[in-house]
Design an enzyme around this catalytic site. Structure first.
Site, PDB file in Angstrom:
ATOM      1  N   LEU A  88      44.925  20.826  38.085  1.00  0.00           N
ATOM      2  CA  LEU A  88      45.728  20.169  39.112  1.00  0.00           C
ATOM      3  C   LEU A  88      47.189  20.037  38.669  1.00  0.00           C
ATOM      4  CD1 LEU A  88      45.898  18.408  41.787  1.00  0.00           C
ATOM      5  CD2 LEU A  88      45.555  16.446  40.272  1.00  0.00           C
TER       6      LEU A  88
ATOM      7  N   ASP B 286      53.920   4.268  50.201  1.00  0.00           N
ATOM      8  CA  ASP B 286      54.735   3.205  50.774  1.00  0.00           C
ATOM      9  C   ASP B 286      53.945   1.905  50.892  1.00  0.00           C
ATOM     10  OD1 ASP B 286      56.986   2.087  51.877  1.00  0.00           O
ATOM     11  OD2 ASP B 286      56.596   2.811  53.903  1.00  0.00           O
TER      12      ASP B 286
ATOM     13  N   HIS C  42      54.494  -2.700  42.694  1.00  0.00           N
ATOM     14  CA  HIS C  42      54.744  -1.409  42.051  1.00  0.00           C
ATOM     15  C   HIS C  42      53.762  -1.171  40.899  1.00  0.00           C
ATOM     16  CE1 HIS C  42      58.228  -0.747  44.490  1.00  0.00           C
ATOM     17  NE2 HIS C  42      58.866  -1.801  44.013  1.00  0.00           N
TER      18      HIS C  42
END
Length: 251
Positions: free
Chosen positions: A142, A31, A48
């Site tokens: 991962l 956020d 972004h």
């Protein structure tokens, strides 16, 4: 739950190499991209784009710290309410991110998955993601999990509808329905629940993210906006997690 400052104490650095109690599944609400850009007089899309670069750094950090699953809240079902140009730009980011970083993810044995209402995404977004999932499907390192067009309430309601349908079709009985069985109807079927859930930007709420799965997650909040999030702050969150005692209602 504790508010963390945007610095990493030197006395903790050596302790970060202790992986004995590292959270195996870390989820992050990324956020603050828009606020980061606004503070600098830039358009929201600049935030972004910068946030996309941070994803790369945190994926590397998660691998180095022996995290097994990294789940990132990339786009919520509520984010469609944002201005159309911003939404269109966000929908292009997966293709841009994967075009740049997919070779490294493949090399580092990272597997890419997504969950959410995938069908509602634009074709070019789905195409890029499906290509990356196919290219990394055999990797066993991962797991990099993107929540795309995801909303937890929608997920839970969808699970209830599927359960009712299976009961009506005699594929399930009320007697066999328990928490574990319910979890099999969620997007996260087959995954362990998040051990640690991080949220950046100072907000202290889940915002419709993994409401069922985060029932016993350790929560960690920081005022740092996502584009300023770093490996050091990520490690600070891991260290704080290592100091906590998870009792699950016990003593």
């Amino acid at each position: 739950m504790s508010m963390k400052l945007p610095f990493f104490k030197n006395k903790q650095k050596d302790k970060q190499n202790n992986f004995d109690n590292t959270p195996k599944h870390v989820a992050i609400i990324m956020d603050g991209n828009g606020r980061w850009a606004k503070k600098r007089g830039l358009p929201r899309i600049a935030g972004h784009k910068e946030g996309m670069n941070v994803v790369k750094e945190i994926v590397r950090a998660a691998r180095n710290c022996d995290v097994k699953i990294l789940t990132l809240y990339a786009f919520s079902t509520e984010n469609w309410k944002r201005p159309k140009p911003e939404v269109e730009y966000i929908m292009k980011l997966p293709k841009e991110f994967l075009h740049i970083y997919l070779p490294e993810l493949i090399e580092k044995n990272v597997r890419i998955e997504t969950f959410g209402d995938f069908d509602a995404l634009p074709y070019h977004t789905k195409e890029a993601v499906e290509y990356a999932k196919e290219k990394t499907k055999n990797n066993d390192g991962l797991l990099l999990n993107f929540a795309l067009n995801y909303g937890s309430r929608f997920e839970i309601m969808n699970a209830i509808k599927e359960i009712i349908s299976d009961i009506d079709n005699s594929n399930l009985t009320l007697e066999t329905l328990d928490e574990n069985k319910f979890s099999e109807y969620l997007y996260t079927k087959g995954l362990t629940d998040p051990d640690l859930l991080i949220r950046t930007s100072g907000e202290q709420r889940l915002s419709n993210f993994l409401l069922w799965q985060a029932a016993y997650s350790e929560l960690w909040f920081t005022d740092v906006l996502w584009p300023d999030f770093s490996e050091e702050i990520f490690k600070e969150a891991l260290y704080d997690y290592q100091q906590r005692k998870r009792r699950y209602g016990g003593i």
